[in-house]
Design a protein around this motif. Structure first.
Motif, PDB file in Angstrom:
ATOM      1  N   MET A 130       0.955   2.256  10.914  1.00 42.41           N
ATOM      2  CA  MET A 130       1.175   1.511   9.666  1.00 42.41           C
ATOM      3  C   MET A 130      -0.166   1.110   9.072  1.00 42.41           C
ATOM      4  O   MET A 130      -1.034   0.591   9.778  1.00 42.41           O
ATOM      5  CB  MET A 130       2.018   0.268   9.936  1.00 42.41           C
ATOM      6  N   THR A 131      -0.311   1.340   7.759  1.00 39.76           N
ATOM      7  CA  THR A 131      -1.584   1.098   7.082  1.00 39.76           C
ATOM      8  C   THR A 131      -1.379   0.151   5.907  1.00 39.76           C
ATOM      9  O   THR A 131      -0.423   0.306   5.136  1.00 39.76           O
ATOM     10  CB  THR A 131      -2.184   2.424   6.575  1.00 39.76           C
TER      11      THR A 131
ATOM     12  N   ARG B 154       0.182 -11.302   6.708  1.00 39.16           N
ATOM     13  CA  ARG B 154      -0.062 -10.127   5.877  1.00 39.16           C
ATOM     14  C   ARG B 154       0.344  -8.883   6.663  1.00 39.16           C
ATOM     15  O   ARG B 154       1.290  -8.218   6.324  1.00 39.16           O
ATOM     16  CB  ARG B 154      -1.539 -10.093   5.500  1.00 39.16           C
ATOM     17  N   MET B 155      -0.364  -8.581   7.730  1.00 37.11           N
ATOM     18  CA  MET B 155       0.015  -7.477   8.606  1.00 37.11           C
ATOM     19  C   MET B 155      -0.665  -7.671   9.958  1.00 37.11           C
ATOM     20  O   MET B 155      -1.828  -8.093  10.011  1.00 37.11           O
ATOM     21  CB  MET B 155      -0.407  -6.124   8.011  1.00 37.11           C
ATOM     22  N   VAL B 156       0.063  -7.363  11.006  1.00 38.89           N
ATOM     23  CA  VAL B 156      -0.528  -7.353  12.342  1.00 38.89           C
ATOM     24  C   VAL B 156      -1.787  -6.485  12.308  1.00 38.89           C
ATOM     25  O   VAL B 156      -1.803  -5.429  11.662  1.00 38.89           O
ATOM     26  CB  VAL B 156       0.482  -6.790  13.367  1.00 38.89           C
ATOM     27  N   GLN B 196     -11.445  -4.736   5.432  1.00 43.47           N
ATOM     28  CA  GLN B 196     -10.409  -4.493   4.428  1.00 43.47           C
ATOM     29  C   GLN B 196      -9.642  -3.196   4.640  1.00 43.47           C
ATOM     30  O   GLN B 196      -8.724  -2.898   3.886  1.00 43.47           O
ATOM     31  CB  GLN B 196     -11.042  -4.488   3.027  1.00 43.47           C
ATOM     32  N   VAL B 197     -10.044  -2.433   5.629  1.00 44.70           N
ATOM     33  CA  VAL B 197      -9.343  -1.190   5.940  1.00 44.70           C
ATOM     34  C   VAL B 197      -8.622  -1.418   7.274  1.00 44.70           C
ATOM     35  O   VAL B 197      -9.262  -1.520   8.317  1.00 44.70           O
ATOM     36  CB  VAL B 197     -10.303   0.006   6.035  1.00 44.70           C
ATOM     37  N   SER B 198      -7.300  -1.562   7.202  1.00 41.78           N
ATOM     38  CA  SER B 198      -6.542  -1.961   8.391  1.00 41.78           C
ATOM     39  C   SER B 198      -5.367  -1.032   8.628  1.00 41.78           C
ATOM     40  O   SER B 198      -4.631  -0.677   7.692  1.00 41.78           O
ATOM     41  CB  SER B 198      -6.009  -3.387   8.235  1.00 41.78           C
ATOM     42  N   SER B 199      -5.183  -0.671   9.875  1.00 47.62           N
ATOM     43  CA  SER B 199      -4.072   0.186  10.267  1.00 47.62           C
ATOM     44  C   SER B 199      -3.860  -0.022  11.767  1.00 47.62           C
ATOM     45  O   SER B 199      -4.799  -0.337  12.503  1.00 47.62           O
ATOM     46  CB  SER B 199      -4.415   1.650   9.969  1.00 47.62           C
TER      47      SER B 199
END
Lengths: 170, 322
Positions: A130-131, B154-156, B196-199
């Motif tokens: 997931m991105t 926001r996101m894990v 800022q680049v997350s996955s």
């Protein structure tokens, strides 16, 4: 790996080539009320980078995207999340020099080519990855083969609704 | 209104009361009484339900512990009921409903969980992964019953948000997901954009889940919440919807029994396999059966507008019209 009973488990994920759709067994109801579909079946019939809604809750949607070749650049006013469900996808992120989309808008918009600004980086994502597609930035997808992405977003100008075609009706 | 608790009974367990309800346990059962009746349940089933109700803060809508007992969330206050969603009880006029301040009922349930959960028994675990709920009082398992639900803002994996799990941080791969790939996405961030680049590997994250049938929030698109869970055996509670809710079956299979929310009459069975997407309408209750641990993405709309829409009859009952 086995558990204490010696059992080995096989986890089943779906794919474009291998999915086994379930369904609604009606007792006293209307199957349309469940809007039942299968994302791999939807992606099988979709054009590359169409954004087909498979779930909707007020203004929020989940879109299935058939990733094949290179997409257009898109700008999003809010965070979106791309979950690769099958295949492999490269996601490029771009920081535009000027705002490309009204921050109060909903859903992403397509751009005419790469905007001015700075590349932020890229993610090579496979099944289950997931991105984050960050608010106020631009992105595009690329897949050498065919991949399936589930996008968590808000209804936008390019959201496609095809409920009667994708959902169980009887 | 105040919760009260007694000294331990012959089995070593305290009795609790709040409002018109009393709760007592023996070696096998919980007994619940209210001004117009009483009810018994298997203590293991009771603890599994109370555990979810506490962890979820009474969740969305109705949590039926079985066909008689449950709670209904009004988001700030909560009803506890007996027979309210059971036609026979209503017809006989022995149903009962009482409204509590959210924290008061939560406090009673939390104290009950602590006193009634024995050492070696984890109400969050699948039956094959834990000890017995039965027998006289022996120790506690407060470490297990006070776990906090993961809620990403926001996101894990995003810097400053909920971290990913790993064996090293105390999250071994669940036995049912031993074959799930643990590879991580390849992230190439330009200088200055590293944060800022997350996955992350969402499937691997779920394979490291240490609880069963317990949603957590892994990503939030404004009020749109991804609340995945891993499910094995039977969802302990029968969830009664007050709003439309969506399920995305990420792996394996779950079969759902769907009943009318108010009467319990059977309406449908929904068979979900990997890649299937289905809505649960706002006027049903559902309970899932998973023969093998599976990954389920529960998708919720957490908008604060919705309770008012429900109260005004403006919230849609069905997800889409076509």
């Amino acid at each position: 790996m086995t558990d204490q009973t010696g059992r080995q488990y096989n986890t089943v994920f779906g794919s474009l080539d291998h999915y086994n759709k379930g369904g609604v067994e009606v007792i006293s109801d209307n199957p349309k009320y469940y809007a039942f579909s299968n994302m791999f079946e939807v992606a099988s019939a979709a054009r590359p980078y169409e954004k087909v809604a498979v779930a909707k809750n007020l203004e929020y949607v989940l879109e299935v995207i058939r990733a094949e070749g290179t997409s257009e650049w898109r700008a999003t006013p809010h965070d979106e999340f791309a979950l690769v469900m099958d295949g492999s996808v490269e996601i490029e992120l771009f920081d535009p020099e000027e705002p490309l989309v009204d921050p109060d808008a909903s859903g992403s918009i397509g751009l005419d080519g790469q905007p001015d600004g700075n590349p932020m980086g890229r993610v090579q994502a496979g099944q289950g990855h997931m991105t984050l597609l960050p608010a106020g930035k631009a992105y595009r997808f690329h897949s050498d083969g065919v991949a399936v992405v589930l996008l968590q977003t808000i209804e936008g100008p390019d959201t496609v609704y095809r409920w009667a075609d994708i959902c169980q009706t009887v | 209104m105040t919760m009260t608790e007694t000294t331990p009974n012959a089995s070593g367990y305290k009795e609790f009361s709040v409002g018109g309800f009393t709760f007592s346990r023996d070696e096998y059962f919980v007994t619940i009484t209210w001004p117009t009746g009483s009810h018994q349940m298997d203590i293991g089933q009771w603890l599994r339900c109370v555990q979810r109700d506490v962890a979820w803060g009474f969740f969305y809508g109705i949590i039926n512990f079985d066909e008689v007992i449950g709670t209904m969330n009004h988001y700030g206050n909560v009803d506890m009921f007996a027979g309210r969603f059971n036609e026979a009880y209503r017809r006989a006029e022995v149903d009962y409903n009482e409204n509590f301040d959210h924290d008061e009922l939560l406090g009673c349930f939390t104290a009950m969980l602590s006193d009634w959960t024995n050492e070696g028994y984890d109400p969050f675990a699948a039956p094959m992964e834990t000890g017995s709920a039965y027998g006289p009082s022996r120790g506690d398992n407060d470490e297990a019953v006070t776990r906090q639900r993961v809620v990403a803002q926001r996101m894990v994996s995003v810097p400053g948000d909920e971290p990913i799990r790993s064996d090293d941080s105390g999250f071994p791969i669940n036995r049912g997901f031993a074959d799930v790939s643990q590879d991580e996405p390849v992230i190439s961030a330009e200088p200055g954009y590293e944060d800022q680049v997350s996955s992350f590997n969402f499937f691997a994250y779920l394979s490291l889940s240490y609880v069963n049938c317990n949603t957590s929030v892994v990503s939030a698109c404004k009020e749109s919440l991804y609340c995945p869970t891993t499910e094995e055996f039977i969802l302990p509670v029968i969830h009664g919807n007050d709003r439309v809710e969506w399920f995305v079956q990420l792996s394996d299979e779950i079969q759902w029994d769907v009943e009318d929310r108010d009467t319990g009459a059977k309406r449908a069975r929904v068979i979900m396999k990997a890649g299937d997407v289905a809505a649960m309408p706002a006027d049903i209750r559902h309970q899932g059966y998973a023969p093998k641990r599976s990954m389920l993405l529960v998708w919720e709309n957490g908008s604060p507008r919705i309770p008012e829409m429900i109260a005004n009859g403006e919230a849609p009952v069905h997800p889409v019209a076509f």
